[in-house]
Design a protein around this motif. Structure first.
Motif, PDB file in Angstrom:
ATOM      1  N   PHE A 257      11.918  -0.658   8.608  1.00 22.91           N
ATOM      2  CA  PHE A 257      10.659  -0.777   7.672  1.00 22.91           C
ATOM      3  C   PHE A 257      10.144   0.689   7.167  1.00 22.91           C
ATOM      4  O   PHE A 257       9.846   0.962   6.351  1.00 22.91           O
ATOM      5  CB  PHE A 257       9.480  -1.509   8.211  1.00 22.91           C
ATOM      6  CG  PHE A 257       9.940  -2.881   8.491  1.00 22.91           C
ATOM      7  CD1 PHE A 257      10.064  -3.903   7.394  1.00 22.91           C
ATOM      8  CD2 PHE A 257       9.993  -3.368   9.667  1.00 22.91           C
ATOM      9  CE1 PHE A 257      10.402  -5.156   7.888  1.00 22.91           C
ATOM     10  CE2 PHE A 257      10.465  -4.572  10.093  1.00 22.91           C
ATOM     11  CZ  PHE A 257      10.769  -5.480   9.168  1.00 22.91           C
ATOM     12  N   ALA A 258      10.275   1.622   8.177  1.00 26.71           N
ATOM     13  CA  ALA A 258       9.776   2.959   7.851  1.00 26.71           C
ATOM     14  C   ALA A 258      11.013   3.520   7.077  1.00 26.71           C
ATOM     15  O   ALA A 258      10.612   4.424   5.913  1.00 26.71           O
ATOM     16  CB  ALA A 258       9.968   3.783   9.326  1.00 26.71           C
ATOM     17  N   SER A 261      10.522   2.037   3.546  1.00 25.73           N
ATOM     18  CA  SER A 261       9.198   2.593   2.919  1.00 25.73           C
ATOM     19  C   SER A 261       9.091   3.885   2.156  1.00 25.73           C
ATOM     20  O   SER A 261       8.531   4.008   1.245  1.00 25.73           O
ATOM     21  CB  SER A 261       8.121   2.406   3.846  1.00 25.73           C
ATOM     22  OG  SER A 261       8.316   3.725   4.808  1.00 25.73           O
ATOM     23  N   SER A 263       8.124   6.261   3.252  1.00 27.00           N
ATOM     24  CA  SER A 263       7.023   7.295   3.763  1.00 27.00           C
ATOM     25  C   SER A 263       7.253   8.059   4.626  1.00 27.00           C
ATOM     26  O   SER A 263       7.768   8.085   5.641  1.00 27.00           O
ATOM     27  CB  SER A 263       5.845   6.006   4.493  1.00 27.00           C
ATOM     28  OG  SER A 263       5.096   6.673   5.103  1.00 27.00           O
ATOM     29  N   PHE A 266       5.223   7.694   8.013  1.00 31.05           N
ATOM     30  CA  PHE A 266       5.566   6.434   8.732  1.00 31.05           C
ATOM     31  C   PHE A 266       6.951   7.058   9.720  1.00 31.05           C
ATOM     32  O   PHE A 266       7.077   6.839  10.724  1.00 31.05           O
ATOM     33  CB  PHE A 266       6.056   5.496   7.911  1.00 31.05           C
ATOM     34  CG  PHE A 266       6.105   4.048   8.698  1.00 31.05           C
ATOM     35  CD1 PHE A 266       6.226   3.875   9.970  1.00 31.05           C
ATOM     36  CD2 PHE A 266       6.559   2.715   7.810  1.00 31.05           C
ATOM     37  CE1 PHE A 266       6.173   2.605  10.554  1.00 31.05           C
ATOM     38  CE2 PHE A 266       6.787   1.518   8.464  1.00 31.05           C
ATOM     39  CZ  PHE A 266       6.504   1.532   9.881  1.00 31.05           C
TER      40      PHE A 266
END
Length: 428
Positions: A257-258, A261, A263, A266
């Motif tokens: 998910f990081a 994302s 991000s 993250f």
């Protein structure tokens, strides 16, 4: 590399992930691989093994329109899933399934087939997603990708079907023994090799490679639930003990998910927490004295080697740059994390009829042979804990993040100076 915003693609990808994780709770998923003796058992298990790559291949095709994965979905995943269904009898004979296990098996097969059929009948004429890689991948690139993913989702209990391997002293994993040191060296080697292989790749190829690696780790974490249905994994004796509520397993769960994302915060947080966490796990492994081909060792080594290699390559290959403000936010995030783990651990103990203590992230018992968890213990309702011990856990975790940040800054500064020197020499 932005994710596809097409609703159908996202929903189908989500359906496949949910179906695979749910099916991972069935004991038969892992048990089938220690019953590979007759030709029918072997053939069926291999087809389902190949089908497990769908957990990575289909989301990559759906979310990133990767042509290699689209090809594999149509011409590899679809037939092996159908063939796996045909050879389902050995799967159900490996362990007597309950009704939810049968339903999850059907749901997994149907959702995977749905993803493959989607490409055949719908994706063919879909131009809503921009292609970011070649529309015509080479046979070599497709073969290499599938081979690596096939090995990545390998059943890590596979060698347990050979009892003789479990009783060879030279093949025993011991603290600071040959195989322990070999695992540490393997961690370094894997990190360097991944960085070396990705150094000349495009940013998109690097991203997809990291996505594949993180999804592989997530898959192995998911099927651990299957293993603990019948056998203990180290100190975990049931599904509760296998929950990803330990620092490393929590990082493994968040890693895909990081990456998806995009991000920086993250990714930086996972780098600062899980890179040192994987190393600390090797300093004092929880495997005990075990045969190296036992799941206790194969799962531990595979996941921690890859966890370190991936999180280190967030910096080395994805150009993630941890900043000082990331550490400032970590100060309260770490405290919050351990407080939540304490609550969940207390809940798990009180809900279990045998008062089994999963010791999530070591909040109730020190992993070292030092009883720090008994210092000034308090009792607040159902909570039994040592505030001083929890504080020690937080301080150690935060200190490790600071050390990792310092090492990163030192290496980054030296590399930057070296690069400037080289550039100046070239100009001169």
């Amino acid at each position: 590399m932005p994710v596809c915003k097409k609703t159908d693609n996202i929903l189908i990808a989500l359906l496949i992930v949910i179906a695979t994780v749910w099916n991972g709770f069935s004991a038969n998923v892992m048990e089938q691989f220690i019953h590979m003796r007759t030709p029918v058992q072997i053939i069926g298990a291999i087809f389902r093994w190949a089908g497990m790559t769908s957990f990575i291949i289909l989301p990559a095709a759906l979310l990133y329109n990767d042509p290699r994965c689209k090809f594999l979905a149509k011409y590899i995943i679809l037939p092996v899933i159908l063939l796996g269904v045909i050879f389902s009898k050995p799967y159900f004979l490996a362990h007597k399934p309950h009704i939810p296990d049968i339903i999850s098996y059907i749901f997994w097969n149907l959702s995977t087939l749905a993803g493959c059929i989607y490409f055949i009948f719908i994706e063919k004429n879909d131009t809503s997603i921009e292609n970011t890689t070649s529309d015509h991948p080479s046979a070599q690139s497709i073969t290499v990708l599938f081979t690596l993913l096939f090995l990545g989702v390998a059943p890590l209990n596979l060698f347990m079907q050979f009892p003789k391997l479990m009783h060879i002293d030279a093949l025993t994993f011991r603290l600071f023994g040959f195989w322990h040191i070999f695992a540490i060296l393997l961690t370094v080697a894997a990190t360097v090799i991944i960085a070396y292989l990705l150094r000349k790749k495009s940013q998109e190829d690097r991203f997809l490679s990291m996505f594949f690696l993180s999804a592989t780790l997530f898959f192995q974490l998911s099927v651990r639930f299957s293993f603990v249905r019948l056998r203990p994994y180290q100190t975990a004796t049931n599904i509760v003990g296998a929950l990803p509520l330990y620092v490393c397993s929590f990082g493994i769960m968040l890693l895909p998910f990081a990456i998806i994302s995009l991000s920086s915060f993250f990714r930086s947080v996972l780098f600062l927490i899980n890179t040192p966490g994987a190393i600390i796990a090797f300093v004092w492994p929880s495997t005990g004295v075990s045969p190296i081909f036992h799941y206790n060792v194969t799962c531990f080594v595979f996941t921690h080697v890859l966890l370190f290699a991936i999180t280190a390559n967030l910096v080395l290959s994805l150009n993630v740059k941890p900043q000082l403000y990331h550490l400032k936010h970590l100060a309260y995030l770490i405290v919050l994390y351990y407080f939540v783990m304490l609550l969940l651990n207390t809940l798990a103990i009180n809900l279990d009829k045998t008062n089994y203590d999963p010791n999530f992230s070591f909040v109730s018992k020190s992993p070292l042979p030092i009883p720090l968890h008994n210092l000034l213990k308090l009792k607040i309702g159902v909570l039994h804990f040592s505030p001083l011990y929890i504080l020690v856990l937080c301080v150690i975790q935060y200190a490790l993040a600071w050390i990792t940040f310092a090492v990163y800054k030192l290496a980054a500064n030296r590399f930057s100076k070296k690069e400037k020197t080289t550039l100046t020499e070239n100009i001169d």
